[in-house]
Design a protein around this motif. Structure first.
Motif, PDB file in Angstrom:
ATOM      1  N   GLN A  94      66.013   6.251  55.783  1.00 33.98           N
ATOM      2  CA  GLN A  94      67.090   7.143  56.206  1.00 33.98           C
ATOM      3  C   GLN A  94      68.287   6.990  55.251  1.00 33.98           C
ATOM      4  O   GLN A  94      68.384   6.007  54.517  1.00 33.98           O
ATOM      5  CB  GLN A  94      67.465   6.915  57.676  1.00 33.98           C
ATOM      6  CG  GLN A  94      67.843   5.497  58.076  1.00 33.98           C
ATOM      7  CD  GLN A  94      68.390   5.423  59.511  1.00 33.98           C
ATOM      8  OE1 GLN A  94      69.021   6.364  59.993  1.00 33.98           O
ATOM      9  NE2 GLN A  94      68.159   4.323  60.190  1.00 33.98           N
ATOM     10  N   ALA A  95      69.170   7.992  55.280  1.00 32.18           N
ATOM     11  CA  ALA A  95      70.255   8.054  54.285  1.00 32.18           C
ATOM     12  C   ALA A  95      71.372   7.065  54.596  1.00 32.18           C
ATOM     13  O   ALA A  95      72.451   7.430  55.057  1.00 32.18           O
ATOM     14  CB  ALA A  95      70.809   9.476  54.220  1.00 32.18           C
ATOM     15  N   LEU A  96      71.116   5.787  54.307  1.00 27.82           N
ATOM     16  CA  LEU A  96      72.116   4.745  54.515  1.00 27.82           C
ATOM     17  C   LEU A  96      72.784   4.434  53.173  1.00 27.82           C
ATOM     18  O   LEU A  96      72.181   4.640  52.117  1.00 27.82           O
ATOM     19  CB  LEU A  96      71.435   3.474  55.033  1.00 27.82           C
ATOM     20  CG  LEU A  96      70.656   3.606  56.342  1.00 27.82           C
ATOM     21  CD1 LEU A  96      69.696   2.432  56.518  1.00 27.82           C
ATOM     22  CD2 LEU A  96      71.616   3.692  57.524  1.00 27.82           C
ATOM     23  N   HIS A  97      74.007   3.914  53.226  1.00 30.05           N
ATOM     24  CA  HIS A  97      74.609   3.392  52.001  1.00 30.05           C
ATOM     25  C   HIS A  97      73.820   2.151  51.594  1.00 30.05           C
ATOM     26  O   HIS A  97      73.716   1.200  52.388  1.00 30.05           O
ATOM     27  CB  HIS A  97      76.078   3.012  52.227  1.00 30.05           C
ATOM     28  CG  HIS A  97      76.963   4.189  52.418  1.00 30.05           C
ATOM     29  ND1 HIS A  97      77.133   4.792  53.643  1.00 30.05           N
ATOM     30  CD2 HIS A  97      77.718   4.895  51.544  1.00 30.05           C
ATOM     31  CE1 HIS A  97      77.956   5.817  53.505  1.00 30.05           C
ATOM     32  NE2 HIS A  97      78.333   5.911  52.248  1.00 30.05           N
TER      33      HIS A  97
ATOM     34  N   VAL B 258      75.462  -1.188  52.356  1.00 25.71           N
ATOM     35  CA  VAL B 258      75.570  -1.501  53.791  1.00 25.71           C
ATOM     36  C   VAL B 258      74.213  -1.970  54.311  1.00 25.71           C
ATOM     37  O   VAL B 258      74.111  -2.979  55.023  1.00 25.71           O
ATOM     38  CB  VAL B 258      76.077  -0.281  54.599  1.00 25.71           C
ATOM     39  CG1 VAL B 258      76.034  -0.572  56.098  1.00 25.71           C
ATOM     40  CG2 VAL B 258      77.497   0.087  54.171  1.00 25.71           C
ATOM     41  N   ALA B 259      73.157  -1.249  53.938  1.00 23.87           N
ATOM     42  CA  ALA B 259      71.811  -1.649  54.375  1.00 23.87           C
ATOM     43  C   ALA B 259      71.466  -3.033  53.828  1.00 23.87           C
ATOM     44  O   ALA B 259      70.943  -3.891  54.548  1.00 23.87           O
ATOM     45  CB  ALA B 259      70.791  -0.612  53.914  1.00 23.87           C
TER      46      ALA B 259
ATOM     47  N   LEU C 194      63.869  -4.703  61.127  1.00 21.08           N
ATOM     48  CA  LEU C 194      64.622  -4.270  59.945  1.00 21.08           C
ATOM     49  C   LEU C 194      63.927  -3.127  59.223  1.00 21.08           C
ATOM     50  O   LEU C 194      64.587  -2.222  58.706  1.00 21.08           O
ATOM     51  CB  LEU C 194      64.876  -5.456  59.012  1.00 21.08           C
ATOM     52  CG  LEU C 194      65.787  -6.546  59.601  1.00 21.08           C
ATOM     53  CD1 LEU C 194      65.926  -7.716  58.650  1.00 21.08           C
ATOM     54  CD2 LEU C 194      67.173  -5.981  59.949  1.00 21.08           C
TER      55      LEU C 194
ATOM     56  N   SER D  57      61.866  -0.799  60.679  1.00 22.03           N
ATOM     57  CA  SER D  57      62.079   0.418  61.485  1.00 22.03           C
ATOM     58  C   SER D  57      63.520   0.881  61.315  1.00 22.03           C
ATOM     59  O   SER D  57      63.802   2.082  61.378  1.00 22.03           O
ATOM     60  CB  SER D  57      61.851   0.174  62.977  1.00 22.03           C
ATOM     61  OG  SER D  57      60.739  -0.615  63.209  1.00 22.03           O
ATOM     62  N   GLY D  58      64.419  -0.068  61.128  1.00 19.44           N
ATOM     63  CA  GLY D  58      65.827   0.279  60.948  1.00 19.44           C
ATOM     64  C   GLY D  58      66.079   1.073  59.678  1.00 19.44           C
ATOM     65  O   GLY D  58      66.953   1.935  59.635  1.00 19.44           O
ATOM     66  N   LEU D  59      65.314   0.777  58.637  1.00 19.83           N
ATOM     67  CA  LEU D  59      65.458   1.517  57.379  1.00 19.83           C
ATOM     68  C   LEU D  59      64.738   2.860  57.424  1.00 19.83           C
ATOM     69  O   LEU D  59      65.189   3.835  56.832  1.00 19.83           O
ATOM     70  CB  LEU D  59      64.864   0.699  56.218  1.00 19.83           C
ATOM     71  CG  LEU D  59      65.656  -0.502  55.700  1.00 19.83           C
ATOM     72  CD1 LEU D  59      64.809  -1.271  54.685  1.00 19.83           C
ATOM     73  CD2 LEU D  59      66.980  -0.071  55.065  1.00 19.83           C
TER      74      LEU D  59
END
Lengths: 194, 194
Positions: B147-150, B153-154, B188, B190-192
């Protein structure tokens, strides 16, 4: 009862103390340093605050009180999903670190210098908060909202994941506090989701 | 060249030193404490190791070297997905903390006592590792896997999330190291994921 003016002045002293503890360490900060920073004679400062121990106690109690009361409020919101409840707690952790960095840092690191019986009371409050937070995760797993993780592993992964905000966040970074918070929340909630 | 026997003895001294630094702090550990723990006269120990600074340098270099070489290996695996690459690094962090707890703890906390030029070299190695790890996340976002995370930050959310294993994990806990690792990795990744 403290008068309002006295309460405001005391909170100012506590805020300055938290900054000094964060910067120089609890052991490395003297009441004389603090008096210098708040612009008072050491003798006048004792009208507001009795000792370094009392300052530490008041800071730790205030931060612990915020977590405990928010958890209680969230537990009593029957309509919300477990994801919404956990999200509210994650946002609370990040916001407190952004808005009250020094005080949170003191409650995270310097609590170990609390004298008894405050030390035991603080550790019990923290344990009770962690148990309540883990229970929400466990209930979310049982309700089929979250993947089948061990609640304590998920809890400590979340609590640890948000900790870096304390070291990293400074006002004026290229990323706003909202973007930071939204990215971390997106990551941790997708991480829990089934 | 060190003889094998000397190398083994030296590694034993470094392992014992890491345990002492973790337990008593780098500043609180003397070469005399260490000699006592490894069962050597202080004078004989200097046949293996020159100083506390040298011990700290060797521990920090070894741990940094493991991260850097694993990252290089992972970067050169063209067939793997970005998720598989990030997963390999997350597993490396958790396993190193479980298997080499004291040395990782020294590299995480006591690196700041390194003398120059080792201090600058260590900070550069860490920065280069973090940049390489962030690049994998950025490429995973660009490839539509994440997903579009910085990326930063990720990255810091992941690095911070795995940190608690250092404080929590002891052999003999009710949860096995594998269960712990698998739960954190599941969360982690699934979080990404998109």
């Amino acid at each position: 009862m403290l008068t309002t003016k006295k309460t405001i002045r005391r909170q100012f002293i506590l805020d300055e103390a938290a900054k000094l503890f964060k910067e120089k360490g609890y052991g490395g900060t003297s009441m004389r340093d603090l008096a210098g920073n708040v612009g008072l004679e050491a003798a006048s400062m004792y009208n507001y605050i009795k000792s370094k121990d009392e300052i530490l106690e008041l800071i730790c109690q205030r931060i612990a009180g915020i977590y405990i009361s928010q958890l209680a409020e969230i537990e009593q919101t029957p309509q919300a999903t477990y994801a919404a409840k956990v999200e509210a707690l994650i946002r609370l952790h990040i916001r407190l670190m952004v808005e009250e960095g020094p005080a949170v840092s003191v409650a995270n690191h310097d609590w170990k210098y609390l004298p008894e019986p405050q030390l035991t009371a603080f550790k019990q409050a923290r344990k009770s908060y962690e148990q309540g937070f883990a229970r929400l995760i466990e209930q979310g797993v049982a309700a089929g909202e979250f993947q089948a993780l061990h609640p304590s592993v998920a809890l400590f992964t979340i609590l640890s994941a948000v900790r870096w905000v304390e070291l990293w966040y400074r006002p004026g970074r290229e990323l706003s506090a909202e973007e930071l918070e939204n990215d971390i929340v997106a990551m941790l909630l997708s991480g829990l989701a089934k």
